[in-house]
Design an enzyme around this catalytic site. Sequence first.
Site, PDB file in Angstrom:
ATOM      1  N   HIS A  45       0.856  -1.188   0.000  1.00 30.52           N
ATOM      2  CA  HIS A  45       0.000   0.000   0.000  1.00 30.52           C
ATOM      3  C   HIS A  45       0.889   1.234   0.000  1.00 30.52           C
ATOM      4  CE1 HIS A  45      -3.410   2.577   0.861  1.00 30.52           C
ATOM      5  NE2 HIS A  45      -2.815   3.068   1.943  1.00 30.52           N
ATOM      6  N   ASN A  46       0.490   2.262  -0.762  1.00 34.77           N
ATOM      7  CA  ASN A  46       1.314   3.482  -0.859  1.00 34.77           C
ATOM      8  C   ASN A  46       2.779   3.139  -1.113  1.00 34.77           C
ATOM      9  OD1 ASN A  46      -0.969   5.006  -0.387  1.00 34.77           O
ATOM     10  ND2 ASN A  46      -0.457   5.523   1.731  1.00 34.77           N
ATOM     11  N   GLU A  95       1.120  -0.228  -5.566  1.00 37.29           N
ATOM     12  CA  GLU A  95       0.100   0.801  -5.743  1.00 37.29           C
ATOM     13  C   GLU A  95       0.699   2.058  -6.353  1.00 37.29           C
ATOM     14  OE1 GLU A  95      -3.603   2.666  -3.233  1.00 37.29           O
ATOM     15  OE2 GLU A  95      -1.679   2.485  -2.194  1.00 37.29           O
ATOM     16  N   ASP A 136      -0.531   5.945  -6.903  1.00 36.00           N
ATOM     17  CA  ASP A 136      -1.490   7.038  -6.723  1.00 36.00           C
ATOM     18  C   ASP A 136      -1.181   8.109  -7.766  1.00 36.00           C
ATOM     19  OD1 ASP A 136      -2.442   5.638  -4.643  1.00 36.00           O
ATOM     20  OD2 ASP A 136      -1.978   7.109  -3.083  1.00 36.00           O
ATOM     21  N   HIS A 159       1.129  11.205  -2.615  1.00 38.22           N
ATOM     22  CA  HIS A 159      -0.031  11.073  -1.735  1.00 38.22           C
ATOM     23  C   HIS A 159      -0.733  12.422  -1.730  1.00 38.22           C
ATOM     24  CE1 HIS A 159      -2.466  10.126   1.790  1.00 38.22           C
ATOM     25  NE2 HIS A 159      -2.194   8.864   1.545  1.00 38.22           N
ATOM     26  N   GLU A 217      -4.604   3.992  -8.470  1.00 37.56           N
ATOM     27  CA  GLU A 217      -5.576   4.868  -7.822  1.00 37.56           C
ATOM     28  C   GLU A 217      -5.557   6.161  -8.629  1.00 37.56           C
ATOM     29  OE1 GLU A 217      -6.151   7.176  -3.619  1.00 37.56           O
ATOM     30  OE2 GLU A 217      -5.378   5.120  -3.528  1.00 37.56           O
TER      31      GLU A 217
END
Length: 898
Positions: free
Chosen positions: A471-472, A501, A503, A516, A550
């Site tokens: 994640h991230n 991931e 973003d 982020h 994302e």
Amino acid sequence: MGRGRMKDGARCGLSADTGRCSSAAPPHSPPPRPAFLPCASPAENNGGGLGGGRSHSAVCSPRDGAGWGGGGAAARARNACIHTYTHVCARAHVHTAPHTHTHTHTHTYMYVHATPPRSKIPAANPTPGLRTASSPYRPAPPPRGPAQPRQRRTMICGRRARHRPERSGGVLKKLGLSEDEDLQLMLQGSLLRKVTSRRAKERRFRLQEDGVTVVSERRFGRAPSKQSFSVAHITAVHRGHHSEGLRRYGRAIPEQHCFTIAFEGGRRNLDLGARDEDVALSWVRGLRTLRGRLRGMSQQERLEHWIHGMLQRADRDKDNRMCFQEVQIMLRMANIHMDNAYTHQLFEECDHSGDGRLEDRELEDFCRRLLRRPELEELFGRYSGEDCVLSAEELRDFLQDQGEEGTLQQACAIICAHELNEKARQQDLMTLDGFTMYLLSPAGDILNQEHTQVHQDMSQPLCHYFISSSHNTYLTRNQIGGTSSTEAYVRALMMGCRCVELDCWEGPDGEPIISHGHTFTSKILFRDVIEAIRDYAFKRSPYPVILSLENHCGVKQQATMAQHMKAILGDMLLTQPLEGQDPSVLPSPEQLKGKVLVKGKKLPELQPEPCGVTSILDEEEEEETEEEDRLQAKDASHVAPELSAMVVYCQATPFPGLAQALQHPRPYEMSSFSERKARKLIKEAGPAFMRYTSRQLSRVYPLGLKMTSSNYNPQEMWNAGCQLVALNFQTPGYEMDLNTGRFLGNGGCGYVLKPQFLRSPHSGSPRPLVLRIRVITAQQLPKLNREKLSSIVDPFVRVEIYGVTADCSKQQTAYRSNNGFNPRWEETLTFQLQVPELALVRFVVEDHDSTSCNDFVGQFTLPLGSMREGYRHIHLLSKDGASLSPATLFVHVTCRCP
């Protein structure tokens, strides 16, 4: 003097002549009983590892000495075996008459070696000389040898002249690298520029004499500043502008002068630039050479290297000789608190020259006494009997008791691979030294070595596997002000992560960025991330990588994202369903080898698409997007056809509810759940949720409100069959230890086959087990406070079980005061397991503190199914997963049905 005679070495067929002395001579004291001395190579141990005094030599049969099994005080056991030891020496005698003659005589001595009964292992017997938990460590002293004549030294100005050897010698010579020109340059030191985001700072980097530590020095005015790293923690050394840091901040330095050092664990890459190409090349070659040599070391060689490094650091005047004060410093460095009186006694026993300093063989003798492993001597004696050597048949019996399918052929192969003594090896015999080497090798590791390769069925649908997920992934620290970096993707992929991931946000100049959103984290280009994924996706594992997008970009930059992925990834990118694949079943990891899959939003096939866009909201994006930012993120709710076309088997859709999902399963669709929502589903509809995860992929991610990027316990999600349980890889802790342990098996490929009852809910129920772990000893635990010599750890061991709720349990041993070198517990911990297929076992060593929280020392986590029974060593890891070699635990494991 009478005559001395050697008994026949029955097993090895050796004999010795009997010598006579032609004239009277003073009686001799018996030479010291041979003791265990680890050797760096078989050649150094030929002949049993015996060393005579300076004025005489020793010859023994293979049944004698520690090279053939060590020994112990006869008073410690009723059963004993007798060793013969023949000592041949020559002595010159000066008579009153003006002549001198030399005679040679042979002495035969008998030693009684304590041997435990063969029927059972002795009960938890404390190390001879080892005090209680509240007392300092005190090893058992071997029998004192004869006093050696003091060597005369030349006197200069009223002081003895001291020989000062070359400072660069010792360790590199033991490694066989003393003539390496690159390492000689590194020992001298070089001025290198450390490239960071602020500026390039020039520092002097120098390899230390231990051959492992590199120190960099700089000065602020008059105050020196030192930093260091260990070559043992390096994972790779790259030349040129290989890293993101050098590409961004090191353009002013010629590419041929630059190199990057990558580390294991959480340490960031080190970007360096040299003044000329030759220096850069020497450092790259030298570091690679050292790293390769260190990686190829056996555990015994690592231990010797560790001890030698401590000797180097404790030797303050660098004359390769240790006074009593320096020996005390070395003991504290080794995590041993020994009372001064006993330390001085050992020092005097080893100071054969009587000059108040230990050197060469004297130092080896001192270390030999410290490195004794009484628990291994007891175990060895159980199987070797009175011979004090293991035959192939006896080793086969030991292997079978370990739970292995031991055969005579396998036992002979182990002797050939691990026995140090050539004569013993030729006759299929194993000494205590060889037995120790075997138990410290991968063959004696608690992790089943067959599981270090891919051994599971990889032809089942993707939804039947646990998949290592991040994640991230772009973050190197927390999600508020942390740094984003392509290095984080490289690190995750090299740890076996198979789902990363991205973003994606609108960037300047039409280039999408990864960050982020709405925080102070730095930004990196989407293009650079895809390049890093291309370079590292399949270095650790050949099985498919999933890019979890994302998406917060507008339609134009989404098209740019699709263009970058297609151009950079090429044939690696999967853009069409596999030919002949059943549309109702997901393909297998084997079918998708070497492919990159995109998880993202997909355009409906039959819905008209005005202006080439449509609106589909992803559940995770809805949850993480702040209300006031919805208008700004308006374009993010649309998907470009170019990007939609790249989504094949991982179509991101909002969760429709369990009832509809079970009635109308769509294997190609996958939903994401926050940890809170996943827990709620598991609690309210656990069996139904397990049926859902047996058919479709599901992804769980941490709550977005965790400012420090902390993790959640992944085990409860695996218990429900969730495949992609995403964690913050940059945040160390027990959660990441569990994740590393879960994917340790199956070759660390990032895919682990779920238990049968999670793939087919109607299959049979698991069979319970009783797990017993006897925690015996630990070896060479790391010193927590290196700056404070008097700080010695008080270690204890805790064993933790993670699995279904009924199986979760923790038990621990008592602590041992002031002994991080070789504490002994002999405590058995018992666990009842209802679902062993899901259980993870975590071994934790902590430093006991009665006034505050205990300090972490080391840990190791593995699946119960990958744990081997019998006597095993556990190689400990640090908080961030780096090796703590040579730190180990020694345990005995049994698994039985109740």
